[in-house]
Write a protein that holds these residues in place. Structure first.
Motif, PDB file in Angstrom:
ATOM      1  N   ASN A 367       0.825  -1.212   0.000  1.00  0.00           N
ATOM      2  CA  ASN A 367       0.000   0.000   0.000  1.00  0.00           C
ATOM      3  C   ASN A 367       0.857   1.258   0.000  1.00  0.00           C
ATOM      4  O   ASN A 367       0.460   2.285  -0.534  1.00  0.00           O
ATOM      5  CB  ASN A 367      -0.928  -0.013   1.215  1.00  0.00           C
ATOM      6  N   GLN A 368       2.054   1.175   0.601  1.00  0.00           N
ATOM      7  CA  GLN A 368       2.920   2.347   0.588  1.00  0.00           C
ATOM      8  C   GLN A 368       3.624   2.482  -0.755  1.00  0.00           C
ATOM      9  O   GLN A 368       3.900   3.581  -1.207  1.00  0.00           O
ATOM     10  CB  GLN A 368       3.974   2.223   1.686  1.00  0.00           C
ATOM     11  N   PRO A 371      -0.487   2.224  -3.926  1.00  0.00           N
ATOM     12  CA  PRO A 371      -1.817   2.025  -3.331  1.00  0.00           C
ATOM     13  C   PRO A 371      -2.827   1.360  -4.280  1.00  0.00           C
ATOM     14  O   PRO A 371      -3.656   0.575  -3.838  1.00  0.00           O
ATOM     15  CB  PRO A 371      -2.264   3.443  -2.989  1.00  0.00           C
ATOM     16  N   LEU A 378      -6.357  -6.302  -2.729  1.00  0.00           N
ATOM     17  CA  LEU A 378      -7.333  -6.363  -1.632  1.00  0.00           C
ATOM     18  C   LEU A 378      -8.688  -6.837  -2.148  1.00  0.00           C
ATOM     19  O   LEU A 378      -9.330  -7.711  -1.551  1.00  0.00           O
ATOM     20  CB  LEU A 378      -7.470  -4.974  -1.005  1.00  0.00           C
ATOM     21  N   PHE A 424      -9.107 -16.213   6.915  1.00  0.00           N
ATOM     22  CA  PHE A 424      -7.918 -15.861   7.687  1.00  0.00           C
ATOM     23  C   PHE A 424      -6.702 -15.661   6.786  1.00  0.00           C
ATOM     24  O   PHE A 424      -5.984 -14.683   6.905  1.00  0.00           O
ATOM     25  CB  PHE A 424      -7.636 -16.935   8.744  1.00  0.00           C
ATOM     26  N   LEU A 427      -7.030 -12.648   4.591  1.00  0.00           N
ATOM     27  CA  LEU A 427      -6.837 -11.430   5.377  1.00  0.00           C
ATOM     28  C   LEU A 427      -5.363 -11.205   5.684  1.00  0.00           C
ATOM     29  O   LEU A 427      -4.912 -10.071   5.788  1.00  0.00           O
ATOM     30  CB  LEU A 427      -7.596 -11.525   6.700  1.00  0.00           C
ATOM     31  N   ARG A 428      -4.622 -12.311   5.825  1.00  0.00           N
ATOM     32  CA  ARG A 428      -3.208 -12.151   6.114  1.00  0.00           C
ATOM     33  C   ARG A 428      -2.511 -11.428   4.964  1.00  0.00           C
ATOM     34  O   ARG A 428      -1.614 -10.610   5.190  1.00  0.00           O
ATOM     35  CB  ARG A 428      -2.565 -13.518   6.341  1.00  0.00           C
ATOM     36  N   VAL A 430      -3.939  -9.214   3.039  1.00  0.00           N
ATOM     37  CA  VAL A 430      -4.334  -7.808   3.189  1.00  0.00           C
ATOM     38  C   VAL A 430      -3.521  -7.159   4.299  1.00  0.00           C
ATOM     39  O   VAL A 430      -3.049  -6.028   4.193  1.00  0.00           O
ATOM     40  CB  VAL A 430      -5.843  -7.708   3.487  1.00  0.00           C
ATOM     41  N   LYS A 431      -3.344  -7.915   5.379  1.00  0.00           N
ATOM     42  CA  LYS A 431      -2.553  -7.411   6.506  1.00  0.00           C
ATOM     43  C   LYS A 431      -1.137  -7.059   6.043  1.00  0.00           C
ATOM     44  O   LYS A 431      -0.629  -5.981   6.342  1.00  0.00           O
ATOM     45  CB  LYS A 431      -2.520  -8.474   7.599  1.00  0.00           C
ATOM     46  N   TYR A 434      -1.270  -3.875   3.851  1.00  0.00           N
ATOM     47  CA  TYR A 434      -1.745  -2.612   4.401  1.00  0.00           C
ATOM     48  C   TYR A 434      -1.164  -2.281   5.767  1.00  0.00           C
ATOM     49  O   TYR A 434      -0.944  -1.121   6.075  1.00  0.00           O
ATOM     50  CB  TYR A 434      -3.277  -2.630   4.502  1.00  0.00           C
ATOM     51  N   PHE A 435      -0.949  -3.296   6.608  1.00  0.00           N
ATOM     52  CA  PHE A 435      -0.588  -2.983   7.989  1.00  0.00           C
ATOM     53  C   PHE A 435       0.917  -2.974   8.206  1.00  0.00           C
ATOM     54  O   PHE A 435       1.400  -2.431   9.176  1.00  0.00           O
ATOM     55  CB  PHE A 435      -1.220  -3.989   8.966  1.00  0.00           C
ATOM     56  N   ASP A 436       1.666  -3.629   7.329  1.00  0.00           N
ATOM     57  CA  ASP A 436       3.095  -3.739   7.565  1.00  0.00           C
ATOM     58  C   ASP A 436       3.872  -2.675   6.802  1.00  0.00           C
ATOM     59  O   ASP A 436       3.415  -2.159   5.790  1.00  0.00           O
ATOM     60  CB  ASP A 436       3.585  -5.143   7.155  1.00  0.00           C
ATOM     61  N   GLU A 437       5.059  -2.392   7.323  1.00  0.00           N
ATOM     62  CA  GLU A 437       5.924  -1.426   6.669  1.00  0.00           C
ATOM     63  C   GLU A 437       6.621  -2.091   5.482  1.00  0.00           C
ATOM     64  O   GLU A 437       7.008  -3.261   5.562  1.00  0.00           O
ATOM     65  CB  GLU A 437       6.979  -0.936   7.654  1.00  0.00           C
TER      66      GLU A 437
END
Lengths: 487, 493
Positions: A367-368, A371, A378, A424, A427-428, A430-431, A434-437
């Motif tokens: 995402n960084q 996007p 996603l 699950f 979603l991992r 997606v995680k 989006y959530f990790d650097e």
């Protein structure tokens, strides 16, 4: 056996494709490596033209040709268009990937076209031999494509496994077909239907044959317990080939199921038999596919197990034994192909020279970095998990509706519980995005063609999620109009 | 408005605004993203206002109906319509969205456009849930809300955000999948219809009703959340950014209660009555036990999260005692809790933005540095404790009154919330706000700025207005609630 010019009409797409492949095969010999894109474009044009020709037959009544060996109907037209377009899309995604890996060669495109021809023949088969012929043409081309990365030990091993297990499956299938021939004295699907319905055929032998046919189908679909080749081949094959194996052949495999189980062996007393077998295959695929996918760290392997679980869902639609359920299964497989194209396309897009972006970790912080790609991935993941508003949700809804309509509520509950487990690992992904650097910040470079296609692909998954009506209706219409369904 | 159907506008305007915000792109255009989001949120609220003014308070049944075939294969229709209950929740939702956008104005510095867009899209989807009269449409919106919330918690949340986001998603996804099976069952049983109104009229045998009820229960009880499936909520609240917590508490929890009212009660009334003791028991456990759990929390957000669960216990209690006071109280409590818990999370957010701690122990003597803030916080704390004159009192009072006509012991248990609620809220307030300034960080605090005063002031006015004069609310609800109860009273066996 009489031959008339009329027979050629339903097979026009195949004839055109065969002629074009032969021309490309020969012409490619005279093309130097710098001009290889001519082969590429010739391949793309061929595929699009074939799709257009096939589309001409959509909406028509079934036409039988070559003394019942071949059939042209709405069902086959739609699937042929789907096959051609998904192969074409797969080649667009693969173009930049093939070059640096030494696979941007004439063989690759010719084999892809032969595989396509095999699929088209399968889709239109009205005879066990035609069916088998198409299947083998497809399989042999794919075996060779998996092994195309000659220097990779992993690819070679995958090709060997694929070939040995595929040959075993073909053997089983042939054995089953020969049993059915023994019971009904015919290989032509129309005659088999008539023979089964007349009640004259030996049901024991028929059921015996049925078991082997189902086993063969299980192999080709990659349903548990015949799934062993799927993870290794998906993982071992060059990603471009994985994309090809994971998409269009699923459509052909569905046609295969439709011709064999739905049509030829679709009599009431046989449906009861194969329904039980498919329930087992489906339950096992749903459980194993979803549970084992959690443990994967390689994206291709994860998607392989996810495919297994999706095939479990597909079988839910088929095992209902209703026209509505077959329509749901067809919708499911179409939706799946669109999603798989996007997901594998993303892997291809992110890989560069000498670098395969096939580990889950490679998606970190997407995402960084970009996007829009992250958003498309996603959408693909939520669609595979079956979360609205994506096409994957309607696919799940329609197959679940099919099983609930025949009173198998427990199966529907089991399927949704398994898709919870499936959620699950989607979603991992997606995680990670989006959530990790992001460990590296360099931009992703890709050709205009594959970027555009990926965008269209992502939007299609969303758009079909918002307005799935037309595709659903098309699938159901194709089934009711074309297939000879007993009940 | 502009010739568009009012409900479609209310649903799609925020979603389109969200897409426009997304298009502003990277953080270089953050200022533009914020303004576009604010304009979108305010426009979303403004287009919802005609619903309030033009709503006919004397007619039972659905209003502002829109009907268009959507997926003909499954006979799924794009069917919108609202009654008084939906109307209040839609207004609450649109109002909260504006506050959330303002609240995230300076706090969110990374990926601003995605943050704002997620809230706007979420807001439109939740309006969709409250407006849908088609089960499939309802389900699509109900499920789709998970995606933006998952992203909100996971991207802008605290240190343990990944765990919280996954837990939130999987917990709620499980329940809704079972609901999906139940809806498909109803589709087949009704001979091929997804219309909620058809389901209302359809007779269903008791055994099937109970299974359908339990499937619905799996989804809505998790969403409310009811004890013992509440454990995702404290995690989600603690990790979510302030805006996420506000929307979660103010609106998302209401989706569950709304599901009970819109689906469970009218579709399977006999099972609802049959299993009401179970639901009431779980509600009372939530009220009493979770109230006690809230008492011992050291983390302010966690405390408010547990207080939310306890208050939502009141809502489910009110719904399942099947009388007008109870149901009316439940809906008023939903609306009031939306404002009060939202306000409390915003208050904690105000403190957190300055101190970067949610621990009660890190605070003390805040009133010496932030007198204006302390006043607002006081009001909301009192409202949370159910002080007469605030909105918190109206709902609880109505529910307790309704319960009294059913069973004395239920009432006794429920009424303990007046003690526990006051205890945990005011004790927290005392420890955080009063006393001597305990450390240097507190002494460096600055009072609320104009933006924060605006948000808290708007909320304070609403909380007081509902508390002092709740009649407009009960007027809107009246006919819808009597209609619903009359429907539920008729057996569908």
């Amino acid at each position: 056996m009489e031959f008339s010019m009329m027979d050629l009409a339903p097979a026009l797409a195949e004839i055109f494709l065969l002629a074009a492949v032969c021309i490309i095969l020969v012409a490619d010999l005279f093309i130097s490596d710098q001009h290889r894109h001519l082969t590429y474009w010739a391949t793309q044009i061929t595929l699009v033209m074939t799709a257009l020709i096939a589309a001409g037959g959509a909406g028509s009544e079934p036409v039988y040709a070559f003394s019942g060996l071949f059939v042209g109907d709405a069902f086959s037209s739609i699937l042929k268009v789907g096959v051609c377009l998904s192969v074409a899309a797969g080649l667009v995604y693969s173009r930049a990937y093939l070059g640096p890996r030494g696979m941007y060669r004439g063989e690759y495109f010719v084999l892809a076209l032969f595989a396509t021809l095999g699929m088209l023949v399968m889709v239109s088969a009205n005879h066990f031999l035609t069916l088998y012929l198409g299947l083998e043409l497809l399989s042999l081309s794919l075996y060779a494509m998996v092994a195309l990365a000659r220097d990779s030990a992993r690819s070679t091993e995958a090709a060997m496994k694929y070939f040995v297990l595929g040959a075993l499956a073909s053997g089983m299938l042939l054995y089953g077909m020969s049993m059915i021939y023994g019971a009904t004295a015919s290989l032509e699907i129309g005659d088999v239907i008539a023979a089964v319905q007349s009640g004259q055929s030996n049901t024991t032998i028929l059921k015996f044959g049925l078991v082997f046919v189902v086993a063969g189908i299980g192999f080709k679909l990659g349903a548990v317990p015949f799934h062993m080749w799927v993870p290794d081949v998906y993982h071992g094959a060059p990603t471009a080939v994985t994309l090809l194996i994971g998409t269009a052949p699923k459509l052909a495999a569905f046609a295969f199921v439709a011709r064999l189980l739905v049509e030829a062996l679709g009599a009431e007393e046989l449906v009861v038999e194969w329904r039980q077998m498919l329930v087992l295959l489906s339950v096992a695929s749903l459980i194993l596919g979803n549970v084992v996918a959690i443990a994967q760290t390689n994206l291709k392997r994860m998607l392989a197990y996810s495919t297994i679980s999706h095939m479990g869902f597909l079988l839910l639609g088929v095992l209902s034994g209703t026209a509505q359920g077959y329509g749901a299964a067809m919708f499911y497989v179409s939706a799946y192909v669109i999603m798989a194209l996007g997901a594998f396309g993303m892997i291809l897009l992110m890989s560069r020279d000498g670098y395969e972006a096939e580990e889950l970790e490679d998606l970190k912080g997407l995402n960084q970095r970009h996007p829009w790609y992250a958003f498309i991935m996603l959408v693909m993941m939520f669609s595979m998990a079956g979360v609205p508003p994506t096409v994957g949700f309607w696919a799940k809804l329609s197959v679940l509706q099919a099983v609930v309509s025949i009173g198998y509520v427990w199966l529907a509950v089991l399927a949704v519980l398994m898709s919870l487990i499936g959620a699950f690992y989607y979603l991992r992904v997606v995680k990670l995005m989006y959530f990790d650097e992001a460990p590296q910040r360099e931009p992703i470079e890709a050709g205009m063609d594959s970027r555009m296609l990926l965008s269209v692909n992502g939007i299609a998954v969303l758009a079909l999620g918002v307005v799935p009506g037309a595709l659903l209706a098309t699938c159901e219409r194709a089934i009711t109009l074309s297939l000879r369904i007993a009940s | 408005m502009f010739g568009l159907a009012p409900l479609s506008t209310v649903v799609w305007l925020p979603i389109f605004a969200g897409i426009v915000v997304l298009l502003t792109g990277s953080d270089r255009n953050a200022a533009m993203a914020r303004w576009v989001a604010l304009i979108g949120a305010i426009a979303g609220f403004v287009v919802a206002l005609p619903l309030w003014t033009e709503f006919d308070r004397t007619v039972p049944g659905m209003q502002f109906e829109e009907f268009r075939p959507w997926i003909e294969t499954f006979n799924i229709n794009y069917h919108f319509g609202i009654d008084g209950i939906s109307l209040l929740l839609i207004l609450l939702n649109c109002f909260t969205t504006v506050l959330v956008v303002i609240a995230g104005w300076t706090v969110i510095r990374e990926r601003v456009s995605q943050y704002m867009a997620a809230f706007l899209i979420l807001s439109g989807m939740m309006n969709g849930v409250f407006s849908s009269l088609d089960a499939a449409l309802f389900y699509v919106f109900f499920e789709a809300t998970l995606i933006p919330m998952f992203i909100i918690i996971g991207v802008w949340g605290g240190p343990n955000r990944v765990y919280a986001a996954l837990k939130f998603f999987l917990y709620t996804f499980l329940g809704s999948l079972l609901t999906l099976v139940a809806l498909i069952y109803l589709y087949n049983a009704s001979g091929g219809s997804f219309s909620l109104l058809d389901y209302y009229a359809m007779p269903i045998p008791l055994a099937a009703q109970i299974l359908v009820f339990l499937a619905f229960f799996a989804a809505f009880a998790v969403k409310v959340p009811m004890w013992p499936v509440h454990t995702w909520l404290p995690d989600a609240h603690v990790e979510a950014p302030t805006g996420g917590s506000v929307v979660l508490a103010a609106i998302m929890l209401k989706l569950g209660a709304y599901g009970f009212i819109r689906l469970s009660l009218p579709i399977v009334p006999d099972a609802s009555q049959y299993l009401a003791p179970l639901v009431i028991a779980l509600s009372l456990i939530a009220v009493v036990y979770i109230g006690l759990v809230a008492l011992v929390q050291a983390d302010m957000k966690k405390l408010i999260a547990y207080s939310s669960i306890s208050h939502m216990g009141f809502v489910t209690l009110g719904i399942f005692i099947f009388n007008p006071h109870g149901l009316q109280g439940a809906v008023v409590q939903m609306v009031s809790h939306g404002f009060v818990s939202g306000a409390l999370f915003l208050c904690v957010g105000v403190l957190y933005d300055r101190m970067h701690s949610r621990m009660i122990a890190d605070y003390g003597g805040v009133v010496n540095r932030m007198p204006v803030f302390a006043t607002f916080f006081m009001l909301f704390a009192m409202a949370n404790a159910g002080l007469p004159g605030t909105s918190g009192f109206v709902g609880e009072f109505l529910v307790i009154m309704g319960t009294m006509s059913v069973n004395f012991w239920y009432t006794l248990a429920a009424a303990t919330t007046l003690i526990f609620g006051a205890a945990y809220t005011l004790w927290m307030y005392k420890r955080v706000v009063f006393g001597e300034v305990t450390n240097d960080k507190v002494s460096a605090l600055s009072d609320v700025n104009g933006r924060e005063i605006l948000i808290l002031g708007l909320l304070a006015l609403t909380v007081l207005a509902i508390g002092i004069y709740p009649k407009p609310l009960t007027d809107v609800l009246g006919v819808s609630i009597t209609g619903l109860l009359e429907h539920v009273a008729v057996s569908k066996l």
